[in-house]
Design a protein around this motif. Sequence first.
Motif, PDB file in Angstrom:
ATOM      1  N   PRO A 200       0.877  -1.310   0.133  1.00 21.79           N
ATOM      2  CA  PRO A 200      -0.015   0.070   0.181  1.00 21.79           C
ATOM      3  C   PRO A 200       1.017   1.227   0.095  1.00 21.79           C
ATOM      4  CG  PRO A 200      -0.578  -1.586   1.628  1.00 21.79           C
ATOM      5  CD  PRO A 200       0.508  -2.060   1.223  1.00 21.79           C
TER       6      PRO A 200
ATOM      7  N   PRO B 256       1.059  -7.248   7.414  1.00 22.01           N
ATOM      8  CA  PRO B 256      -0.199  -7.633   7.204  1.00 22.01           C
ATOM      9  C   PRO B 256      -0.826  -7.066   6.061  1.00 22.01           C
ATOM     10  CG  PRO B 256      -0.057  -6.049   8.973  1.00 22.01           C
ATOM     11  CD  PRO B 256       1.195  -6.651   8.683  1.00 22.01           C
ATOM     12  N   SER B 257      -0.489  -6.141   5.468  1.00 19.58           N
ATOM     13  CA  SER B 257      -1.262  -5.486   4.454  1.00 19.58           C
ATOM     14  C   SER B 257      -0.420  -5.607   3.308  1.00 19.58           C
ATOM     15  CB  SER B 257      -1.516  -4.009   4.596  1.00 19.58           C
ATOM     16  OG  SER B 257      -0.635  -3.263   4.908  1.00 19.58           O
ATOM     17  N   ILE B 258       0.554  -6.323   3.080  1.00 19.86           N
ATOM     18  CA  ILE B 258       1.676  -6.409   2.225  1.00 19.86           C
ATOM     19  C   ILE B 258       1.433  -7.917   1.571  1.00 19.86           C
ATOM     20  CG2 ILE B 258       4.062  -6.496   1.376  1.00 19.86           C
ATOM     21  CD1 ILE B 258       4.469  -4.388   3.862  1.00 19.86           C
ATOM     22  N   GLN B 259       1.363  -7.737   0.250  1.00 18.38           N
ATOM     23  CA  GLN B 259       1.274  -9.367  -0.629  1.00 18.38           C
ATOM     24  C   GLN B 259       2.581  -9.374  -1.494  1.00 18.38           C
ATOM     25  OE1 GLN B 259      -2.335  -8.326  -2.630  1.00 18.38           O
ATOM     26  NE2 GLN B 259      -3.698  -9.002  -1.207  1.00 18.38           N
TER      27      GLN B 259
ATOM     28  N   VAL C 116      -1.130   1.243  -4.909  1.00 16.80           N
ATOM     29  CA  VAL C 116       0.111   0.378  -4.426  1.00 16.80           C
ATOM     30  C   VAL C 116       1.513   0.664  -5.194  1.00 16.80           C
ATOM     31  CG1 VAL C 116      -1.152  -1.615  -3.749  1.00 16.80           C
ATOM     32  CG2 VAL C 116      -0.280  -1.470  -6.005  1.00 16.80           C
TER      33      VAL C 116
ATOM     34  N   ALA D 292       6.049  -0.679   8.026  1.00 12.11           N
ATOM     35  CA  ALA D 292       4.591  -1.133   8.147  1.00 12.11           C
ATOM     36  C   ALA D 292       4.382  -0.834   9.864  1.00 12.11           C
ATOM     37  CB  ALA D 292       4.498  -2.506   7.893  1.00 12.11           C
TER      38      ALA D 292
ATOM     39  N   ARG E 243       2.547  -5.025  16.194  1.00 12.27           N
ATOM     40  CA  ARG E 243       1.425  -6.107  15.888  1.00 12.27           C
ATOM     41  C   ARG E 243       1.179  -7.101  17.156  1.00 12.27           C
ATOM     42  NH1 ARG E 243      -1.742  -4.816  12.359  1.00 12.27           N
ATOM     43  NH2 ARG E 243      -2.575  -6.891  12.163  1.00 12.27           N
TER      44      ARG E 243
ATOM     45  N   LEU F 231       1.152   1.141  10.911  1.00 11.01           N
ATOM     46  CA  LEU F 231       0.214   0.469  11.446  1.00 11.01           C
ATOM     47  C   LEU F 231       0.416   0.339  12.902  1.00 11.01           C
ATOM     48  CD1 LEU F 231       0.092  -2.390   8.912  1.00 11.01           C
ATOM     49  CD2 LEU F 231      -1.247  -0.455   8.879  1.00 11.01           C
TER      50      LEU F 231
END
Length: 141
Positions: free
Chosen positions: A35, A80-83, A61, A129, A136, A133
């Motif tokens: 993102p 968590p939001s990375i692919q 992205v 991240a 975690r 974010l």
Amino acid sequence: METTNTDPVLPWTPPSGRSAQLQPAGKSWDVVRVPRHIGEQALELLGDDVGAVIENPFDGVLCWLIAPGVAAAWDMSALPSIQVWGATAYIEVPSIDCRRGPGVRWRVPPRDRHLTDPAPLFAALKIAASAALGPRKGAAR
């Protein structure tokens, strides 16, 4: 963390012409889709230690190209939001000269290399991240 891959990386050249092309991941590169709000900071953290980066304003992205399979050992719970997209995915790749405009374009154009070293990329993504974010649950502090 192991980041090497024993499979040969196939040669690759970005498309020429005026339009983007759908190209398969998993052969010459895998794609790390990030993102924009995380990718911007990762890009800053990497500085000159970056290969080519594709910007897709429609999806919001930034996409890094890495050697196929090297992200298999990454602990994605920290991201968590990375692919990571590999052999079953196709992505839109801009033509070599497309660096601005409304569509998919090169944020960092391919220069002497198109692949980004995965170890510094993974480290930069974890920092970016975490900053975007917050920590975690269950992550090492």
